[in-house]
Write a protein that holds these residues in place. Structure first.
Motif, PDB file in Angstrom:
ATOM      1  N   PHE A  69       0.812  -1.211   0.000  1.00 37.39           N
ATOM      2  CA  PHE A  69       0.000   0.000   0.000  1.00 37.39           C
ATOM      3  C   PHE A  69       0.851   1.269   0.000  1.00 37.39           C
ATOM      4  O   PHE A  69       0.422   2.293  -0.526  1.00 37.39           O
ATOM      5  N   ARG A  70       2.054   1.200   0.595  1.00 41.55           N
ATOM      6  CA  ARG A  70       2.949   2.366   0.569  1.00 41.55           C
ATOM      7  C   ARG A  70       4.080   2.180  -0.443  1.00 41.55           C
ATOM      8  O   ARG A  70       5.053   2.929  -0.426  1.00 41.55           O
ATOM      9  N   HIS A  71       3.952   1.152  -1.277  1.00 40.72           N
ATOM     10  CA  HIS A  71       4.862   0.917  -2.411  1.00 40.72           C
ATOM     11  C   HIS A  71       6.321   0.751  -1.978  1.00 40.72           C
ATOM     12  O   HIS A  71       7.234   1.091  -2.719  1.00 40.72           O
ATOM     13  N   GLY A  72       6.521   0.193  -0.777  1.00 40.29           N
ATOM     14  CA  GLY A  72       7.885  -0.070  -0.350  1.00 40.29           C
ATOM     15  C   GLY A  72       8.563  -1.125  -1.204  1.00 40.29           C
ATOM     16  O   GLY A  72       9.740  -1.030  -1.539  1.00 40.29           O
ATOM     17  N   ASP A  73       7.817  -2.150  -1.574  1.00 43.13           N
ATOM     18  CA  ASP A  73       8.309  -3.229  -2.445  1.00 43.13           C
ATOM     19  C   ASP A  73       7.078  -3.938  -2.988  1.00 43.13           C
ATOM     20  O   ASP A  73       6.626  -4.932  -2.427  1.00 43.13           O
TER      21      ASP A  73
END
Length: 950
Positions: free
Chosen positions: A515-519
């Motif tokens: 959801f926070r596009h970390g990986d």
């Protein structure tokens, strides 16, 4: 009888205690106990059946230490709570007031609770307490205050011991008064919007529930319970609102909160918690005099636990001064205590003075006591080695407890040698920066709230958070890869105990990665790995939301991993087959899963998708299409030797046979299947969404009541299944059992109290697992049972339930639900309202299995307005339909109504000729209401005939 257990094993109930090794087992599963609770249990077990005096228990758990009686009571309460998690209906530890305790196998009559008294609230684990020192008076006062006030808030500065006092108090209340206590740690709530989700999660309510506050109130209202809301100061408004709503909508719920500020809720009473007592300044003290005060008692106790420290008179002044400098704050004292192991008290006092001049004397903002705690944390952190500091920052990522392997994973970016990591953890533990809990499988660690928040800020500031978050997410992926492999070999309870506690950490890892596009790729893999857990916990909405987001991300980044996409699509398809209101979209998703599984050659996924499609097609009654799908499911399941899929095929084929009223082959099929399923121990094959044993036997019981001459056997089968579904703690299985046969059979047999209890359980489960689409069914049964049991007499409830049913999903449109509402309305004289529902069903076309009963209900209306000739014809049609369908449950009911009408027309021989041949076919169930009514009527007819003859 001579015991066959080894000498070092003591058995009580389902438990086995290996006292030499300090290990307790429930079957093959190890029970988690704290160190002092284990010592208490061992001491009791070695004298099982005998009274063990309090002094002996003190010596076992606190050797050489004077402690107040509250510590023993709290530890006993903690031990009982741990045992109740595995054996909730029994109490093995008996209290002898003022004398001691006894461990026994003998359960006193009256200890066994009813179904309504079984826990409906999650018994969340309390933080493990050390010896509670200097708080006896506060605990006693707080117990009295909670008894008099439904909302109490313990208020005091950070580190003052609010959680310790709260936990000790509620454990005593739970043990002595029977309150069901749920502990919720709100320190994890990042903002006020997360308060209700945190409470819901602690109560087992799905994150996808649409009105979680209503669900919380509904669940808590069921029995006497107490909520402990810990660490509320950063979410005051949300907690105050929550408390106001809960107290307004429940009667027997009490709330205890801890906060640095008052909540300012409507019914709040504030309990101000003072620091521990410290010796007065400017006096010469002896060790004996100093230890009369609670703050030095705590300091010396903790130091002696860590390094056998003993205070001499020469240390008395320095110890007293340390406690004064720390303002009697327990957490600060705990942190300082480790320094006394390697330094003299005067040296520690000098170090403390120097550090406080720097940290507190430098114009820090905030209350003095708050500065004191921060300064203590800063000082403690400054004394850590480089490795210890790195480990502390990294482990602040964990939501709950963690083991050593997890620590190694999240500090991998530091390239530390494993030995250095182990030493760092040992150092943190020795310096009171880390708490230890002994659990099955070894030791687990956790950070106290203040320490976690402090270390979390350091992690953010260090720039290490992305690396730690990535390692944390990969750790979760590894854990759930093992979970998925273990699901086929571990019993469900053992699997749940091993992996369910990781749900919060999985959610946090997905939040960062996806959801926070970390990986994003890692996030999609986490979602795929979490699907079995969400199925096990019945978190259907969470599964659907995560799968949909992951599939959208899959397309966005152009991922080419078709195996990963298949897992996500199959997970979404399984949820949609139960919940989706969009038939076209649901079928499209399922058919995509079938195509992908065939492309990849994954027969297990193909079976899951085919089963989902068959379930969805069965609900609207598209039988031609269903037969094709079931034939294909059988072929793939047989070819791949997929036993759960073969069982699924048998159950779905039985549902199709029920639609066609082919009861004898359906009964034979379910009898064979239930015998086969019983041959396999729990865990030899993973669940095919629902528990196959309960699902098959519930269907069998309902069929035996409706489609055979053994209604008593059917009723008993359903009763057993309904109880087992409750004890299984699997939401989807319980909903399926209760809505597809369980409540139907109990209601038809007029088991009103039992059915009512299970309806309440059904509602709670629907709320908890975020399945609001099933609420109309639960409300239908609830409203009908209120009326049929005599609790209510107005038609508004049943008519409202009718409106909910007919506007709900097609999946819920079983006409048996409507028939129950009609009978309820008839029972209170509102025949016209019942006929409205009846006319609606005949207008849309009644389901074949319900035609006999609906015709019988039409005849009741006809008789009520004096149209007996019409009723005679209608009952004849009803009886004929029941005979053609092989529906013995409807047949005896129709025959009885027809015979009663013929009796009223004085056609006694005709009445007997209608009823006797039907009644004589039954083998059991003669105490069920329908057969009782038939027998009484036959007796009346026989007596009537003899009267005419004489």
């Amino acid at each position: 009888m001579v015991s066959t257990e080894p000498d070092d094993v003591v058995a009580f109930g389902p438990f086995r205690l290996h006292w030499e090794h300090r290990r307790l087992f429930f079957g093959a599963e190890e029970v988690q106990l704290g160190g002092r609770a284990m010592e208490i249990l061992v001491t009791l077990a070695r004298k099982k059946g005998e009274l063990v005096h309090k002094e002996e228990l003190y010596n076992a758990a606190w050797p050489g230490i004077f402690v107040h009686e509250a510590n023993l009571k709290v530890t006993i309460a903690s031990l009982r709570r741990a045992l109740r998690e595995y054996s909730p209906t029994e109490n093995y530890i008996r209290t002898f007031v003022g004398r001691g305790y006894r461990l026994s196998d003998q359960i006193i009559a009256g200890d066994m609770p009813s179904i309504a008294d079984l826990p409906v609230v999650a018994n969340t684990r309390f933080p493990e307490l050390g010896t509670v020192i200097g708080r006896d008076a506060e605990i006693a006062e707080l117990r009295d205050s909670i008894a008099a006030n439904r909302l109490m808030t313990i208020v005091g500065p950070g580190g003052i011991g609010k959680t310790t006092v709260a936990v000790a108090t509620v454990q005593l209340l739970e043990d002595e008064e029977g309150d069901l206590v749920t502990f919720i740690d709100l320190s994890r709530a990042a903002g006020e919007e997360f308060v209700i989700p945190s409470i819901a999660a602690a109560l087992g309510i799905s994150s996808g529930s649409q009105d979680r506050l209503e669900a919380i109130s509904s669940i808590l209202a069921r029995r006497k319970s107490l909520l402990l809301l810990d660490t509320c100061e950063h979410v005051l408004n949300a907690v105050a609102h929550l408390c106001d709503v809960i107290l307004a909508n429940t009667r027997d719920v009490r709330i205890l909160a801890t906060s640095r500020q008052a909540l300012r809720a409507k019914r709040e009473e504030v309990f101000w918690l003072a620091p521990l007592d410290v010796p007065p300044p400017d006096r010469t003290h002896t060790a004996e005099h100093v230890l009369l005060y609670s703050a030095p008692q705590l300091l010396v106790e903790r130091a002696s636990e860590k390094g056998k420290y003993t205070m001499e008179d020469g240390d008395a002044f320095a110890v007293a001064e340390i406690c004064r400098r720390l303002d009697g704050t327990p957490l600060a004292i705990e942190l300082i205590s480790s320094r006394l192991v390697s330094r003299s008290a005067p040296d520690v006092l000098k170090e403390l003075d120097n550090r406080f001049i720097t940290l507190v004397g430098g114009g820090e903002e905030g209350p003095l006591r708050q500065q004191t705690l921060l300064a203590t944390l800063e000082w403690s952190y400054a004394l850590l080695t480089k490795s210890e500091a790195a480990v502390l920052r990294a482990i602040s990522i964990f939501m709950g407890t963690f083991d050593m392997d997890a620590v190694v994973c999240v500090v991998a970016h530091h390239d530390l040698d494993p030995t250095a990591i182990f030493d760092a953890v040992a150092g943190l533990r020795a310096k009171s920066m880390l708490s230890v809990e002994q659990m099955s499988g070894g030791m687990r660690y956790r950070l106290l709230d203040s320490t976690r928040a402090f270390a979390g800020n350091l992690l953010e500031a260090s720039g290490e958070k992305p690396a730690v978050s990535g390692a944390y997410a990969r750790l979760m992926l590894g854990i759930f890869a093992r979970a998925n492999a273990d699901q086929s070999r571990l019993p469900a309870r053992q699997w749940y105990a091993a992996y369910a506690s990781h749900a919060d950490d999985l959610r946090r890892a997905i939040g960062w990665a996806l959801f926070r596009h970390g990986d994003p790729l890692l996030g999609m893999q986490l979602v795929a790995s979490g699907i079995p857990l969400w199925h096990e916990l019945s978190l259907s909405e969470e599964a659907r939301r995560n799968c949909e987001h992951a599939l959208a991300e899959f397309d966005r980044i152009g991922c080419a991993d078709m195996s990963l996409k298949l897992k996500l699509v199959v997970g979404l398809a399984a949820v949609n087959s139960y919940l989706s209101a969009d038939a076209g979209e649901a079928i499209k998703t399922i058919e995509t899963a079938i195509r992908l599984s065939r492309l990849i050659g994954d027969t297990n996924a193909e079976c899951q998708a085919l089963g989902a499609l068959a379930r969805y097609r069965l609900l609207p009654g598209n039988q031609t299409e269903v037969r094709k799908i079931l034939k294909e499911l059988k072929r793939v399941a047989t070819h791949s030797n997929n036993r759960p899929a073969q069982w699924e095929h048998e159950i779905l084929l039985t549902e199709l046979e029920i639609i066609h009223c082919q009861y004898p082959p359906a009964i034979a099929r379910m009898e064979r299947l239930s015998q086969e399923v019983r041959r396999f121990p729990d865990g030899t094959a993973s669940r095919f969404d629902l528990d196959p044993k309960i699902r098959s036997e519930t269907t069998l019981g309902a069929l035996q009541w409706l489609g055979s001459v053994r209604p008593g056997t059917g009723l008993n089968t359903v009763k057993i299944c309904a109880r087992e579904a409750l004890e299984l703690h699997h939401g989807w299985t319980l909903i399926s059992c209760y809505t597809h046969g369980g409540l139907f059979t109990l209601s038809e047999c007029q088991e009103w109290p039992l059915a009512t209890q299970y309806v309440e359980q059904l509602k709670d489960t629907i709320y908890r697992h975020g399945m609001p689409t099933w609420i109309p069914v639960a409300n239908c049964y609830a409203e009908a049972l209120y009326v049929l049991s005599g609790a209510r007499h107005d038609p508004d409830g049943p008519m409202s339930a009718f409106d909910e049913l007919r506007t709900g999903l097609r999946q819920l449109g079983r006409h048996a639900y409507y028939a129950l509402l009609i009978r309820a309305l008839y029972a209170i004289g509102h025949v016209d309202e019942g006929v409205r529902i009846l006319d609606y069903l005949f207008e849309i076309g009644p389901q074949r299995s319900m035609v006999p009963e609906l015709l019988r209900l039409r005849a009741i209306k006809e008789r009520s307005i004096g149209r007996d000739d019409d009723a005679l014809r209608t009952l004849g049609q009803s009886l004929l339909a029941a005979e053609e369908n092989g529906a013995w449950g409807w047949r005896i009911r129709c025959a009885t109504d027809l015979a009663a009408l013929l009796r009223d027309q004085l056609r006694i021989d005709d009445a007997k000729s209608v009823l006797e041949p039907v009644y004589s076919q039954f083998i059991d169930g003669f105490d069920t209401p329908d057969l009782q009514r038939a027998r009484h009527l036959l007796t009346e007819l026989q007596n009537f005939g003899r009267g005419l003859g004489s």
